[in-house]
Structure formats: structure tokens, C-alpha cells
Design a protein around this motif. Structure first.
Motif, PDB file in Angstrom:
ATOM      1  N   GLU B 121       0.855  -1.178   0.000  1.00  0.00           N
ATOM      2  CA  GLU B 121       0.000   0.000   0.000  1.00  0.00           C
ATOM      3  C   GLU B 121       0.897   1.237   0.000  1.00  0.00           C
ATOM      4  O   GLU B 121       2.107   1.122   0.206  1.00  0.00           O
ATOM      5  CB  GLU B 121      -0.889   0.019   1.247  1.00  0.00           C
ATOM      6  N   TYR B 122       0.279   2.426  -0.146  1.00  0.00           N
ATOM      7  CA  TYR B 122       1.106   3.633  -0.178  1.00  0.00           C
ATOM      8  C   TYR B 122       1.808   3.874   1.158  1.00  0.00           C
ATOM      9  O   TYR B 122       2.771   4.614   1.257  1.00  0.00           O
ATOM     10  CB  TYR B 122       0.263   4.853  -0.569  1.00  0.00           C
ATOM     11  N   PHE B 155       3.701   0.060  -5.619  1.00  0.00           N
ATOM     12  CA  PHE B 155       4.280   0.970  -4.628  1.00  0.00           C
ATOM     13  C   PHE B 155       5.711   0.609  -4.222  1.00  0.00           C
ATOM     14  O   PHE B 155       6.138   0.886  -3.095  1.00  0.00           O
ATOM     15  CB  PHE B 155       3.376   1.097  -3.387  1.00  0.00           C
ATOM     16  N   PRO B 157       8.332   2.209  -5.137  1.00  0.00           N
ATOM     17  CA  PRO B 157       9.097   3.402  -4.751  1.00  0.00           C
ATOM     18  C   PRO B 157       8.926   3.735  -3.268  1.00  0.00           C
ATOM     19  O   PRO B 157       9.712   4.477  -2.700  1.00  0.00           O
ATOM     20  CB  PRO B 157       8.509   4.507  -5.634  1.00  0.00           C
ATOM     21  N   LEU B 188       6.620   6.706  -8.959  1.00  0.00           N
ATOM     22  CA  LEU B 188       5.215   6.305  -8.919  1.00  0.00           C
ATOM     23  C   LEU B 188       4.548   6.395 -10.284  1.00  0.00           C
ATOM     24  O   LEU B 188       4.884   7.241 -11.100  1.00  0.00           O
ATOM     25  CB  LEU B 188       4.446   7.179  -7.926  1.00  0.00           C
ATOM     26  N   MET B 502       2.071  14.730  -2.049  1.00  0.00           N
ATOM     27  CA  MET B 502       1.162  13.890  -2.818  1.00  0.00           C
ATOM     28  C   MET B 502      -0.274  14.178  -2.403  1.00  0.00           C
ATOM     29  O   MET B 502      -0.679  13.859  -1.302  1.00  0.00           O
ATOM     30  CB  MET B 502       1.528  12.434  -2.627  1.00  0.00           C
ATOM     31  N   PRO B 503      -1.026  14.804  -3.303  1.00  0.00           N
ATOM     32  CA  PRO B 503      -2.362  15.246  -2.941  1.00  0.00           C
ATOM     33  C   PRO B 503      -3.273  14.090  -2.551  1.00  0.00           C
ATOM     34  O   PRO B 503      -3.092  12.971  -3.017  1.00  0.00           O
ATOM     35  CB  PRO B 503      -2.864  15.939  -4.203  1.00  0.00           C
ATOM     36  N   TYR B 504      -4.218  14.362  -1.709  1.00  0.00           N
ATOM     37  CA  TYR B 504      -5.287  13.456  -1.281  1.00  0.00           C
ATOM     38  C   TYR B 504      -4.787  12.358  -0.348  1.00  0.00           C
ATOM     39  O   TYR B 504      -5.564  11.562   0.130  1.00  0.00           O
ATOM     40  CB  TYR B 504      -6.000  12.762  -2.456  1.00  0.00           C
ATOM     41  N   LEU B 505      -3.481  12.256  -0.145  1.00  0.00           N
ATOM     42  CA  LEU B 505      -3.007  11.187   0.728  1.00  0.00           C
ATOM     43  C   LEU B 505      -2.898  11.707   2.153  1.00  0.00           C
ATOM     44  O   LEU B 505      -2.212  12.687   2.400  1.00  0.00           O
ATOM     45  CB  LEU B 505      -1.646  10.656   0.268  1.00  0.00           C
ATOM     46  N   PRO B 506      -3.558  11.040   3.096  1.00  0.00           N
ATOM     47  CA  PRO B 506      -3.420  11.464   4.481  1.00  0.00           C
ATOM     48  C   PRO B 506      -2.054  11.044   5.001  1.00  0.00           C
ATOM     49  O   PRO B 506      -1.332  10.310   4.347  1.00  0.00           O
ATOM     50  CB  PRO B 506      -4.537  10.698   5.195  1.00  0.00           C
ATOM     51  N   ARG B 511       7.027  12.620  -2.070  1.00  0.00           N
ATOM     52  CA  ARG B 511       8.034  12.060  -2.965  1.00  0.00           C
ATOM     53  C   ARG B 511       9.283  12.895  -2.757  1.00  0.00           C
ATOM     54  O   ARG B 511       9.201  14.116  -2.713  1.00  0.00           O
ATOM     55  CB  ARG B 511       7.568  12.244  -4.402  1.00  0.00           C
TER      56      ARG B 511
END
Lengths: 365, 522
Positions: B121-122, B155, B157, B188, B502-506, B511
Motif C-alpha cells: 500500500e502507499y 508501490f 518506490p 510512482l 502527494m495530494p489526497y493522501l493522508p 516524494r
């Protein structure tokens, strides 16, 4: 009139929806990837029916992606949409509502596509309407909210087939629904699908923006044809959306910050061609909210559409914009459903105020 | 032991130079690029060593900027058959590997693809455990059918563990076979990273063969003590043994060598560089002494990739461009006579009107070549046509400068390349126009004087890691990579750090891209 939408039509839809996404609505690149996959399942495409053909006793549902575009770029998208659709369908069947149609929640290069993907795999038609007539940043800035279509119950799923169904105490409590959805999508690794807003024919015609998929197709086709014959794709787009050209310029600066999962920011243009010597600034929260002239005059605001495309004819989201690009800014009137509703501007005010805009709605002529 | 040889392969000419330890030019030569590239390179190398009369044992390093890998991809020739392994099930099944590749290229790399359970996962947590048994099965299935393996995990990276483990298993099962891990190539974006890894694996073959050929000729010329380096896309060089692992990083070196050479010749670190060749003119920007890199995906041979490439704008107007009148409209290029200029051009007694003839006829340039007779061009060219064609040439270059420039203020413009003499000393958008001495050898000089470098582009979730730790980790990896590429550890410095939210990622996912550069270790 029912019509089959194949590769060509859906590519036009994706590019048209990217423009009408008004800066947001997801990446057309991901939309095109989903289209490739859809065509593998159903090479001849998907049937689109007009809102009038959709019966008052029939039910349609919206399916969309939720999470981060970065996750989408890694994990792809597809199975989660099917899982979410199947979950909401079984749930509604218990209540005696048989879901037979799909429709997009909003317009956007990616977000217009998930319902077509599900429709292709399930052999169902898509209704020519959407829940916003544009792309929007919040559940509160949708026509669903404005016209009382409840967001509860909602089904969410990830690509492994984990499913969450939730109800909010007040079915119209979109703040809570959004809150829950964000937490669930975090648990799902920020890549998930959700399905909700089940409507019958009467509700769809009362609350949704109508004939917007065919509008996207017309806009996409107009841009493509202008490029093919060496014409001006910007002018073609302006004519197809029935809007006005606000500016042509080079992107001189983009500043963004991510707040609670949203991209806030502004970009500044320096005029080219007939706009040489002038500047323009656009403020966005994912989608473009307000345009300022160099003299500080607001030229257009939400809910009207503030759209961007490169001068050589590629509709653009804010996430794909780069310093140095030469782009055009086009404003288009929002759907009648926004303009006629007394609260159609008010639901946006809290966002505009954060950007320092306290004035009234500036309708595009 | 202080001399360096630089060689750069262009579409028309292969240039070679020798510089001393102070980067002063000792000798320069050029030969026509051969269709197989190798023989032209070897000819240039032999010629410069023999003509210059330098003592071969004094040569410490030879830097090659070559188009072997790019040509192999474009011509679908000599590519390795690659086992493509994607680790990511049950996610990622929607789009197959290589789905949007041109069919001929897909066939050329064998079209053998496999999906395996695993990936992350991220946040770096496992999606599902790596299915090692299935991996071993795949290895047995492809044994003898492939010459390289490309492994891409979801994922990676953020967390490359599954790629690393999978590479170990592949080596256990298949022995010494080139294995490319996607996390070592780019960032990514699964499909683009996978494409980049597959292309890297596919060109390992041709890269190794070229390196062997270079080494043999170096030995035969007595350059036994010289180390071999290949120039890479970002304007630095890497040692041959490193290049053999990451050959895809050499596909865009022609343009970057010229940019670096322009910097060397002028000492200017921030400028627009216009490199006029025989067929095309490449325009790029130097930022702090290095070529600015593209942030958008670049297509190579019809395949979408996402490894770092220089941001170059090319136009089909250059020294050999053919000038003609179409329907009353004057056109320049993109067709070109290339190296045949000295046979076909008007000024050489030929009958093709070229951009160079136009400049000669107008008297804006002169060429030191006894066979070149400007009056021949002047006599045969209608002055009106010449004036109009020259206007098109200058406008084309000015347009390219404007495209590359991100700010409205004028910037210094450096002209290099064999055809650069035809351009005027004033250009729109330029604060000044500089044409340095030895401008025609800028590309080979850029190669000869390059530093060693490497960059990494990793993603971090700051949920369980502080920002400082993440930055530290990224810097350490970049320095280690630079040393692996041949840099002297004592001279390595970080020249660039970029943090991308990185937008939208809590949980604040970022990066981090770090570039480290050092002197070559001799």
C-alpha cells in the motif's frame, strides 16, 4: 434515444469531460486507461439513453472512485467499482428497488468513466445525466445535496473485495458521509470505489444535470475535429460549450498547498497574442472557483465552469498544469439546475470566502 | 594520466575530443555517424588518438555518449526477450502489462508477462504476501526463453522489499541473468514505471555488446589504463559496469552532452542552449549547470515512460534542412540532406538548397572549407527567397527558445553545434547571444568533462517516519548510487533536492528526489 457509445465516442466524452471538469474531475489519462479495459469487456461499447427514456419506476445508481490519483496510478481501478456496485444493488433489492441503470456523479476526465466501466461489465445502459454538470470539491457542492437526494446508504469497496456499507443518522448529512468515506478509503489504502445516490426517473429529471454526457461528447468531438482540420481548438471548444473565452496566456506561476486532502491554490497567466501585456489569476480548490482580471475584478465564479485547455487543444486539469504552458481559460454557464435553485451559489460561499472573495455570483453571459 | 576523451554520437556526425586536466581542448575531430553506430564510434576514437599524437597511457578516462540503446528501441533491433513480472495481485489486474505498446515492439521483447500476488500500500504495508511459489513456477516456465527479467511491484518506490526478494528468487532459479527492478529506474505510476523497467531490461543486451566493443578498441589503441564511462540523460556519466545495469539512462544523452558542453565552454550556469545539428535543432535549458528535466511522461519508441529525461524542444530546422517552395510558400525542413551537405548543398556545387546555403548567400556565415564556395549559393539563390527562408529559420529558433523559457525575462542564449554559425547574434528572448569557441565540439566536450552522478526518486509515508529521517534516507541512497556509478566518495555533493507533496493522501506522503554528483574516481 438510445445510442451505442464506442471507443471514438467515449474518447470524445473523456476529453469533453476533462474540459467541463473545470480544473478537477480526475486525470483523463486514468479515464483512458479505464476505457481500454472497458472495451476489452465490451468491444462495441455501452448504450446511452436519454433522461426522458428512463422510467419513473426504474432505478439508477452512481459509481465513482475515491482516494488519491497517485494510488490510482499504482493500483489501477476496476474491480472495486464492480464490488461497490454489487453491494449497493443487493442492498437496494432488499428494499424492492432493482437497479438497472448507471450514471456519472460528476463530469471529469476520470470521474465520468467508472459508471461506463460498470455498465459495460454488467451489460446495463448509462443515463445521459450527472450529479453536478461539472466537477466539484465537496458532497455539499453537488446537485444531490441541493435537491435532497440522500447520500445514505453508501457502499464502498476496495480491489480485494472488502466492502463497507454505511448509513448516516440524517440521510442528507453530507459532512458526516464525507467524513466516513474518507476514513474508510484510508483503510482501503486510499484507492476505493463508492456507490450511492440511487434515483428513479422522476428524481433524476428533477435533480440532475441532464444531457451532459452528450454535451461532453460534442465538446470533445469539436476539439478533436478542429485539431484534425488545423483549426483553432480553443474557439471550437468555446462554441461547443456555449461559453466565452476569458484569456489566452502562458502559465507564469502555480502555487498549491494540500489541506485536508484538497489541493488549494492559484495559477497566474501572462497574456499572449491579443492578451499580451495583461494578466489573469485563477483560484482553485481542486476545481477552479474564481477568476480575477489583472485589475482585480472577478470575471467569473462558481457554480459557473471555469475551464482550461492548452492552446493546441488538450483540456487540462489543475494537477496536470505546468509553468510555461500556453493555455486558454474559458467560462461556461453552469447547468440550469444550479442557476435556478435559490441556494445554487450559497453552497459555494464558504469556499470562496477562504479565497478572499466575499462578493456575489458573477454569472457568465 | 590526466587526459580525457569524449565521444558523442549525433544523428549525422560522431564527434570526438581530448581535454586535459583543466578541461582545455587538446584535439577535436568528427566522422560521419555509421548506421551501426559502433564502427563510427570506433573510427572517431581511433582517429582522435592517432591524429592528436597523445601518449595513450596518459588517457585516464573515455566518456561515450552513444545512441545504441535509443536506436535499438526505435528500430526494434537486438532487443533482449524479457520476462515481465508484475507483483500486485489482487490489485492491478485491470490493465495488463504492455497493453498500449506498439505490437511490433511488444513482439520484439517476447510478450511474456505474468502477474503475481504481492505488493504494498502507499503506507508501505503489504497488500498481500509475495507469492514466492508462483514466482518460482514462472521462472521455470520462462527458462531458456528469455534473456532478461523486469520486475515491477505495486508501490515499490515506497517499499521495494518484494522487488528485491523477487530478484533474489529469479537469480536462484535462472542464474546470472540481467534483472531490472522498477524501483531503481523510476517513480510512482505503475504502468509507466513498468514500461521503463521493461525497456531497461530489453536494452541490456545491446548496451553490453557496445561496451565490450568499446573496451576492445580501447585496449587495441593502448588505452589500457583508461576507465570507460557512458554519459546519461541528466548530464553526468556512469562507469561502464553501472551503465550495463541501467542502460536506459543513456537514451537521451545527445542533447544533454551539448548542454553540459555549452556550460563548460562559457562558464554560464543558467542559460538557454541552442544546439544546431544537421537534421534537427535541440533547445534546452541549463539550471545551475545541469539540463532542466522534464516533469511530464516521455514516449520512447511509442511507449509511455516516466524516468527522468531532459526537457528538450526539437525543431526540424538545422544546417542541412532542405529549403523549397510549396504552392508559393517557402518551407525549411524538416527534410534534411544530413552529412550529404558537403555534396548536395549549392555552395558545394550540388543542386539542393539548404539552410546553410541560405546563410552563406546572405553572408551571415562563413565556412572554413576550401570546397565550400558561397558565391555558388549567392548566384543561384533568389535574394527574396533567401531572405524569406532565413526569416523562417530565425523565427523557428526563436519559437523554440520561447517554448523552453518559463519566465518572460530575457535570458542568455548559448549557440553550439556544427550548424550554429548560421544563426544571428541577436535573437528574440535572449539577453545576449554567445557563440563560444569550439562550439561545434560542445557535445563531445560535454561528455569529456562530465562529472559522475546519480539520482533517486522515492516515496515516503511520513506516518511512521519523520520528515528529517526521510530526507536523510533519500540523501544517503543518492550518494550511495553516485559512488556506485563511479564517483569519488570524497567529492560527492547533493546538487538538488525536491520534495513533492502527494495530494489526497493522508499522513503526509511525499516524494523526494535527490541528485548527487561527484568527480569521477580515477
Amino acid at each position: 434515444m438510445a445510442e451505442k457509445f464506442g471507443k471514438r465516442e467515449l474518447e470524445d466524452v473523456i476529453w469533453g469531460a476533462t474540459l467541463l471538469g473545470a480544473g478537477g474531475g480526475g486525470s483523463p489519462k486514468n479515464g483512458l486507461k479505464l476505457l481500454e479495459d472497458l472495451l476489452k469487456a465490451s468491444p462495441e461499447g455501452v448504450t446511452l439513453i436519454s433522461p426522458e427514456e428512463f422510467g419513473s419506476e426504474e432505478y439508477a445508481v452512481m459509481v465513482a472512485g475515491i482516494g488519491s490519483p497517485k494510488v490510482l496510478m499504482e493500483k489501477g481501478f476496476g474491480p472495486e467499482a464492480i464490488y461497490a456496485f454489487e453491494a449497493i444493488s443487493s442492498l437496494q433489492a432488499l428494499a424492492g428497488k432493482r437497479i438497472t441503470h448507471l450514471y456519472p456523479g460528476e463530469l471529469g476526465g476520470f470521474n465520468v468513466m467508472p459508471p461506463f466501466y460498470v455498465a459495460a461489465l454488467k451489460g446495463m445502459p448509462v443515463v445521459d445525466a450527472d450529479g453536478c454538470g461539472r466537477a466539484v470539491p465537496e458532497l455539499e457542492t453537488t446537485l444531490f445535496y441541493l435537491y435532497g437526494i440522500p447520500s445514505s446508504p453508501c457502499a464502498m469497496a476496495d480491489s480485494k473485495g472488502n466492502i463497507v456499507i454505511f448509513y448516516t443518522r440524517n440521510p442528507m448529512d453530507s459532512t458526516m458521509a464525507e467524513n466516513i468515506a474518507r476514513h474508510v478509503s484510508t483503510a482501503f489504502g486510499m484507492g476505493a470505489a463508492f456507490a450511492t445516490w440511487v434515483v428513479n426517473g422522476e428524481e433524476l429529471r428533477r435533480a440532475l444535470a441532464l444531457n451532459t454526457v452528450t454535451l461532453c461528447r460534442r465538446v470533445g468531438a469539436a476539439i478533436r475535429e478542429a485539431k484534425e482540420r488545423g483549426g483553432d481548438p480553443v474557439r471550437a471548444a468555446v462554441e461547443a460549450v456555449g461559453g466565452v473565452e476569458l484569456f489566452r496566456g502562458k502559465v507564469a506561476d502555480i502555487s498549491t498547498r494540500t489541506v485536508e486532502g484538497f489541493d488549494f491554490g492559484r495559477f497566474k497567466l501572462e497574456g499572449v497574442g491579443g492578451y499580451q501585456g495583461k494578466t489573469l489569476t485563477v483560484e482553485f480548490k481542486n476545481e477552479n472557483m474564481v477568476v480575477w482580471s489583472g485589475e482585480g475584478e472577478a470575471l467569473a465564479t462558481v457554480p459557473d465552469l471555469i475551464c482550461t485547455m492548452t492552446l493546441n487543444g488538450t483540456p487540462l486539469t489543475n494537477a496536470d498544469m505546468e509553468v510555461g504552458m500556453e493555455i486558454a481559460v474559458i467560462a461556461a454557464s453552469a447547468s440550469e439546475k444550479w442557476r435556478k435553485h435559490p441556494e445554487g451559489f450559497k453552497v459555494w460561499k464558504h469556499i470562496l470566502e477562504k479565497m478572499g472573495y466575499t462578493g456575489d455570483y458573477v454569472p457568465v453571459k | 594520466m590526466s587526459l580525457r576523451i569524449g565521444i558523442d554520437v549525433g544523428s549525422t556526425h560522431t564527434d570526438a575530443v581530448i581535454v586535459d586536466k583543466d578541461n582545455r581542448l587538446i584535439a577535436a575531430t568528427k566522422v560521419v555517424t555509421s548506421p551501426d553506430v559502433t564502427s563510427g564510434v570506433l573510427e572517431a576514437l581511433t582517429k582522435i588518438v592517432k591524429e592528436s599524437g597523445v601518449d595513450p597511457s596518459e588517457v585516464a578516462a573515455a566518456m561515450f555518449g552513444t545512441t545504441h540503446c535509443l536506436n535499438a528501441i526505435l528500430q526494434r533491433k537486438d532487443l533482449a526477450r524479457v520476462a515481465v513480472i508484475r507483483i500486485g495481485l489482487p490489485a492491478t489486474a485491470a490493465v495488463e502489462p504492455m497493453v498500449d505498446w506498439p505490437p511490433d515492439l511488444r513482439r520484439a521483447v517476447g510478450d511474456l508477462k505474468f502477474l503475481v500476488e504481492g505488493g504494498h500500500e502507499y503506507t508501505g504495508e503489504e497488500i498481500s504476501p509475495l507469492n514466492e511459489a508462483r514466482l518460482r513456477e514462472i521462472c521455470r516456465e520462462v527458462k531458456g526463453k528469455v534473456e532478461a527479467v523486469a520486475i515491477t511491484s505495486v508501490f515499490s518506490p515506497v517499499n521495494p522489499d518484494h522487488e528485491v526478494r523477487a530478484a533474489e528468487i529469479v537469480r536462484e532459479e535462472l542464474g546470472e541473468i540481467p534483472v531490472t527492478m522498477s524501483s531503481e529506474i523510476s517513480t510512482l505510476g505503475l504502468l509507466e514505471r513498468e514500461n521503463s523497467a521493461i525497456l531497461n531490461a530489453a536494452v541490456t543486451f545491446v548496451a553490453n555488446r557496445a561496451i565490450q566493443a568499446f573496451l576492445e578498441v580501447m585496449r587495441s589503441l593502448g588505452l589500457e589504463k583508461a576507465k570507460l564511462y557512458l554519459t546519461q540523460n541528466d548530464g553526468t556519466v556512469m562507469e561502464a559496469k553501472h551503465a550495463a545495469k541501467y542502460p536506459i539512462f543513456t537514451v537521451a544523452t545527445g542533447a544533454t552532452n551539448s548542454l553540459r558542453g555549452a556550460q563548460m565552454l562559457t562558464g554560464i550556469k543558467d542559460a538557454i542552449v541552442v544546439d544546431v545539428g544537421g537534421c534537427t535543432t535541440n533547445v534546452g535549458m541549463l539550471v545551475k549547470g545541469f539540463p532542466r528535466e522534464s516533469t511530464i511522461h516521455v514516449e520512447i519508441g511509442g511507449v509511455r515512460t516516466n524516468f527522468r529525461m531532459p526537457d528538450i524542444f526539437s525543431i526540424g530546422i538545422a544546417g542541412g534542412s532542405i529549403v523549397r517552395v510549396d504552392d508559393g510558400r517557402v518551407c525549411v525542413g524538416p527534410e534534411s540532406v544530413g552529412h550529404e551537405l558537403v555534396k548536395c548543398g549549392l555552395a558545394w556545387g550540388g543542386n539542393v538548397v539548404t539552410a546553410t546555403d541560405v546563410a552563406l548567400a546572405l553572408g551571415v556565415m562563413s565556412i572554413e572549407d576550401p570546397n565550400c564556395k558561397p558565391e555558388l549559393a549567392r548566384r543561384q539563390l533568389d535574394p527574396e527567397l533567401a531572405r524569406k527562408a532565413y526569416e523562417i529559420i530565425v523565427e523557428g529558433v526563436e519559437y523554440a527558445i520561447d517554448r523552453v523559457k518559463t519566465r518572460p525575462e530575457p535570458m542568455p542564449v548559448i549557440l553550439v553545434g556544427g550548424g550554429s554559425l548560421m544563426l544571428p547574434t541577436r535573437l528574440r528572448g535572449a539577453s545576449k547571444v554567445i557563440r563560444p569557441e569550439h562550439a561545434q565540439s560542445a557535445n563531445a566536450i560535454g561528455a569529456a568533462t562530465a562529472k559522475t552522478g546519480a539520482q533517486i526518486d522515492k516515496a515516503y509515508s511520513l506516518e511512521h517516519l519523520s520528515r528529517e529521517k526521510a530526507l536523510e534516507d533519500a540523501k544517503i541512497s543518492a550518494v550511495a548510487k553516485a559512488v556506485e556509478a563511479g564517483a569519488d566518495p570524497n567529492t560527492v555533493e547533493i546538487v538538488e533536492i525536491e520534495e513533492i507533496a502527494m495530494p489526497y493522501l493522508p499522513g503526509n506522503a511525499v516524494r523526494i528526489r535527490v541528485k548527487a554528483v561527484g568527480e569521477i574516481k580515477l
